[in-house]
Design a protein around this motif. Structure first.
Motif, mmCIF file in Angstrom:
data_model
loop_
_atom_site.group_PDB
_atom_site.id
_atom_site.type_symbol
_atom_site.label_atom_id
_atom_site.label_comp_id
_atom_site.label_asym_id
_atom_site.label_seq_id
_atom_site.Cartn_x
_atom_site.Cartn_y
_atom_site.Cartn_z
ATOM 1 N N GLY A 4 -18.245 6.033 0.778
ATOM 2 C CA GLY A 4 -17.407 6.804 -0.150
ATOM 3 C C GLY A 4 -16.399 5.908 -0.829
ATOM 4 O O GLY A 4 -16.743 4.832 -1.320
ATOM 5 N N CYS A 5 -15.137 6.322 -0.836
ATOM 6 C CA CYS A 5 -14.088 5.503 -1.448
ATOM 7 C C CYS A 5 -13.773 4.314 -0.550
ATOM 8 O O CYS A 5 -13.571 4.468 0.650
ATOM 9 N N ARG A 6 -13.677 3.140 -1.146
ATOM 10 C CA ARG A 6 -13.420 1.925 -0.338
ATOM 11 C C ARG A 6 -11.997 1.894 0.222
ATOM 12 O O ARG A 6 -11.704 1.138 1.131
ATOM 13 N N PHE A 7 -11.137 2.709 -0.349
ATOM 14 C CA PHE A 7 -9.738 2.697 0.078
ATOM 15 C C PHE A 7 -9.480 3.751 1.169
ATOM 16 O O PHE A 7 -8.351 3.888 1.650
ATOM 17 N N VAL A 8 -10.522 4.455 1.572
ATOM 18 C CA VAL A 8 -10.344 5.636 2.435
ATOM 19 C C VAL A 8 -9.656 5.308 3.768
ATOM 20 O O VAL A 8 -8.895 6.116 4.290
ATOM 21 N N THR A 9 -9.892 4.115 4.291
ATOM 22 C CA THR A 9 -9.329 3.787 5.609
ATOM 23 C C THR A 9 -7.824 3.533 5.563
ATOM 24 O O THR A 9 -7.171 3.482 6.598
ATOM 25 N N ARG A 10 -7.276 3.358 4.354
ATOM 26 C CA ARG A 10 -5.852 3.030 4.254
ATOM 27 C C ARG A 10 -5.077 4.004 3.366
ATOM 28 O O ARG A 10 -3.873 3.860 3.181
ATOM 29 N N CYS A 11 -5.788 4.983 2.811
ATOM 30 C CA CYS A 11 -5.166 5.842 1.807
ATOM 31 C C CYS A 11 -4.354 6.970 2.453
ATOM 32 O O CYS A 11 -4.887 7.724 3.268
ATOM 33 N N PRO A 12 -3.090 7.117 2.074
ATOM 34 C CA PRO A 12 -2.282 8.203 2.656
ATOM 35 C C PRO A 12 -2.710 9.597 2.172
ATOM 36 O O PRO A 12 -2.263 10.600 2.730
ATOM 37 N N TYR A 13 -3.544 9.668 1.120
ATOM 38 C CA TYR A 13 -3.937 10.983 0.559
ATOM 39 C C TYR A 13 -5.412 11.310 0.810
ATOM 40 O O TYR A 13 -5.949 12.201 0.167
ATOM 41 N N SER A 14 -6.054 10.599 1.714
ATOM 42 C CA SER A 14 -7.512 10.762 1.825
ATOM 43 C C SER A 14 -7.905 12.182 2.245
ATOM 44 O O SER A 14 -7.196 12.850 2.999
ATOM 45 N N MET A 15 -9.040 12.622 1.688
ATOM 46 C CA MET A 15 -9.565 13.981 1.955
ATOM 47 C C MET A 15 -10.986 13.816 2.481
ATOM 48 O O MET A 15 -11.525 12.709 2.487
ATOM 49 N N LYS A 16 -11.596 14.936 2.855
ATOM 50 C CA LYS A 16 -12.938 14.868 3.437
ATOM 51 C C LYS A 16 -13.935 14.221 2.464
ATOM 52 O O LYS A 16 -14.713 13.344 2.840
ATOM 53 N N ILE A 17 -13.848 14.616 1.211
ATOM 54 C CA ILE A 17 -14.794 14.125 0.196
ATOM 55 C C ILE A 17 -14.722 12.595 0.037
ATOM 56 O O ILE A 17 -15.706 11.939 -0.301
ATOM 57 N N CYS A 18 -13.534 12.044 0.322
ATOM 58 C CA CYS A 18 -13.319 10.605 0.078
ATOM 59 C C CYS A 18 -14.239 9.728 0.932
ATOM 60 O O CYS A 18 -14.649 8.660 0.501
ATOM 61 N N GLY A 19 -14.559 10.177 2.147
ATOM 62 C CA GLY A 19 -15.431 9.398 3.007
ATOM 63 C C GLY A 19 -16.907 9.685 2.753
ATOM 64 O O GLY A 19 -17.783 9.085 3.387
ATOM 65 N N ALA B 221 -10.472 5.580 -10.499
ATOM 66 C CA ALA B 221 -11.567 5.996 -9.608
ATOM 67 C C ALA B 221 -10.942 6.600 -8.357
ATOM 68 O O ALA B 221 -10.633 5.889 -7.405
ATOM 69 N N CYS B 222 -10.703 7.905 -8.395
ATOM 70 C CA CYS B 222 -10.060 8.568 -7.257
ATOM 71 C C CYS B 222 -10.348 10.062 -7.345
ATOM 72 O O CYS B 222 -10.222 10.664 -8.414
ATOM 73 N N HIS B 223 -10.696 10.671 -6.203
ATOM 74 C CA HIS B 223 -11.020 12.098 -6.190
ATOM 75 C C HIS B 223 -9.797 12.983 -6.464
ATOM 76 O O HIS B 223 -9.958 14.165 -6.772
ATOM 77 N N LEU B 224 -8.580 12.422 -6.364
ATOM 78 C CA LEU B 224 -7.380 13.232 -6.644
ATOM 79 C C LEU B 224 -7.361 13.681 -8.104
ATOM 80 O O LEU B 224 -6.677 14.639 -8.450
ATOM 81 N N TYR B 225 -8.085 12.961 -8.972
ATOM 82 C CA TYR B 225 -8.005 13.257 -10.418
ATOM 83 C C TYR B 225 -9.321 13.829 -10.945
ATOM 84 O O TYR B 225 -9.607 13.761 -12.134
ATOM 85 N N LEU C 225 -1.741 5.688 -11.086
ATOM 86 C CA LEU C 225 -2.375 6.899 -10.556
ATOM 87 C C LEU C 225 -3.059 6.649 -9.217
ATOM 88 O O LEU C 225 -2.922 7.444 -8.289
ATOM 89 N N HIS C 226 -3.794 5.563 -9.118
ATOM 90 C CA HIS C 226 -4.543 5.323 -7.877
ATOM 91 C C HIS C 226 -3.561 4.987 -6.743
ATOM 92 O O HIS C 226 -2.615 4.209 -6.937
ATOM 93 N N PRO C 227 -3.767 5.579 -5.556
ATOM 94 C CA PRO C 227 -2.847 5.302 -4.444
ATOM 95 C C PRO C 227 -2.684 3.805 -4.141
ATOM 96 O O PRO C 227 -1.598 3.370 -3.756
ATOM 97 N N TYR C 228 -3.740 3.018 -4.346
ATOM 98 C CA TYR C 228 -3.618 1.578 -4.087
ATOM 99 C C TYR C 228 -2.702 0.917 -5.126
ATOM 100 O O TYR C 228 -1.847 0.100 -4.788
ATOM 101 N N GLU D 119 -18.533 8.376 -3.347
ATOM 102 C CA GLU D 119 -17.769 7.297 -3.976
ATOM 103 C C GLU D 119 -17.195 7.783 -5.309
ATOM 104 O O GLU D 119 -17.944 8.234 -6.174
ATOM 105 N N PRO D 120 -15.883 7.687 -5.506
ATOM 106 C CA PRO D 120 -15.325 8.128 -6.790
ATOM 107 C C PRO D 120 -15.664 7.133 -7.900
ATOM 108 O O PRO D 120 -15.654 5.918 -7.679
ATOM 109 N N GLN D 121 -15.993 7.644 -9.071
ATOM 110 C CA GLN D 121 -16.333 6.788 -10.222
ATOM 111 C C GLN D 121 -15.121 6.642 -11.131
ATOM 112 O O GLN D 121 -14.264 7.525 -11.164
HETATM 113 FE FE1 SF4 Z 1 -7.461 8.027 -1.581
HETATM 114 FE FE2 SF4 Z 1 -9.530 9.643 -1.748
HETATM 115 FE FE3 SF4 Z 1 -8.433 8.686 -3.952
HETATM 116 FE FE4 SF4 Z 1 -9.828 7.099 -2.347
HETATM 117 S S1 SF4 Z 1 -10.607 8.838 -3.519
HETATM 118 S S2 SF4 Z 1 -7.900 6.642 -3.278
HETATM 119 S S3 SF4 Z 1 -9.306 7.905 -0.352
HETATM 120 S S4 SF4 Z 1 -7.499 10.064 -2.481
#
Ligand code: SF4
Length: 324
Positions: A286-301, A317-321, A248-251, A304-306
């Motif tokens: 916010g999300c530690r993956f935000v700088t490399r995530c192809p799906y990043s949104m405003k909330i991600c920066g 741990a991702c705001h997509l879910y 599920l997580h983009p990483y 921090e997703p739990q």
């Molecule tokens: Fe990508 Fe946002 Fe999910 Fe982080 S929280 S992995 S930046 S979609």
């Protein structure tokens, strides 16, 4: 009685960076930053991620080989986070480690008998009189001959040395073994032999493994459940098969897309991550993956997703879910 062998709660490990004339702490390397998981008896929990993600530090904190900055480590119901050395020494035999390099982790001046027998005699598990017999039994258990007992490490191949390391780890009858990149230095054919041996020993002895590796295919082979780490955090936990089939997580998706598929007719689309892993001294907000995530949104920066359970024993741990 609880089946849980280890429980790690909000584990944090910062390594201070000193500077200036007074050698004050000027920054921290945030190697592990709020990691939680548990392991059941007889289970293998795989911890996977790129080098520098903090997985080795987690393994060492679990064994108290490095002191955690914050959080709790509970071993078989006992909080060992701040346990004094004397008390900890009593528990040491029950928590062992197998290192990556079977060449440097064996003392070249000791015979196999001394290497394997030393700890069990020291901890009073067997008397020095019975040690030889027990070492021979352990050599057989890990697929070596009892005739090897008086030889030195340089007389063995890499795979045989790792078997000696496994015998040494088992010598104190541990409940938990941390396998830290335990097969990474071995040839592929030897890797599979050692993985099979670890599996067989687990079935016979009921030992729990924390299996740390950067190689997802290796972790998937041996683990019941897997935790994926990125920049000091666990971003996803699931059963091994579930993680592989339904990441599920983009990483995690990017990691899995890079694993070669053994069937030439099947092609998996490789996800290429852009940019480098940010510095653990100053990780992104916010999300530690935000700088490399192809799906990043405003909330991600911003937030921090739990880790949240979004399926049976599947945590991400991702705001997509957020709405699942
Ligand atoms: Fe990508 Fe946002 Fe999910 Fe982080 S929280 S992995 S930046 S979609």
């Amino acid at each position: 009685m609880s089946n849980v062998v280890i429980e790690v709660k909000d584990l944090v490990k910062y390594f201070p960076i000193k500077g200036g004339i007074f050698q004050k702490t000027i920054a921290n390397v945030k190697a592990v930053d709020g990691v939680s998981f548990h392991m059941n008896k007889g289970e293998t929990f795989g911890l996977v991620g790129e080098s520098g993600c903090g997985k080795t530090t987690v393994g060492r904190c679990v064994l108290r080989l490095v002191e955690p900055t914050k959080g709790k480590i509970i071993f078989k119901g006992t909080d060992i986070t701040n346990m004094k050395d004397k008390e900890l020494r009593r528990l040491r035999p029950k928590m062992q480690i197998i290192f990556q390099d079977p060449y440097s982790s064996l003392n070249p001046r000791l015979t196999i008998k001394d290497i394997i027998g030393e700890a069990m005699v020291y901890h009073g598990i067997v008397s020095s009189r019975d040690a030889t017999k027990r070492v021979k039994e352990l050599l057989q258990l890990v697929g070596l001959s009892e005739e090897h007992i008086n030889r030195y490490p340089h007389e063995f191949s890499g795979g045989q040395r790792q078997r000696i390391c496994i015998a040494r780890a088992l010598s104190t009858e541990p409940d938990l073994i941390v396998c830290d990149e335990a097969v990474s230095a071995l040839d592929v054919s030897i890797q599979s032999q050692i993985l099979k041996l670890l599996e067989e020993l687990q079935q016979r002895l009921g030992v729990t493994y924390l299996f740390i590796s950067h190689a997802l295919n290796v972790v998937k082979y041996i683990s019941h459940r897997i935790g994926v780490m990125y920049l000091g955090k666990i971003v996803e936990i699931a059963q091994s098969e579930e993680l592989y089939l339904n990441p599920l997580h983009p990483y995690t998706k990017a990691l899995i897309s890079a694993v070669p598929v053994p069937n030439p007719k099947l092609r998996r689309q490789k996800i290429i991550l852009v940019g480098d892993v940010p510095s653990p001294i100053n990780p992104p907000q916010g999300c530690r993956f935000v700088t490399r995530c192809p799906y990043s949104m405003k909330i991600c920066g911003e937030i921090e997703p739990q880790l949240r359970e979004v399926g049976t024993e599947h945590w991400v741990a991702c705001h997509l879910y957020l709405n699942q």
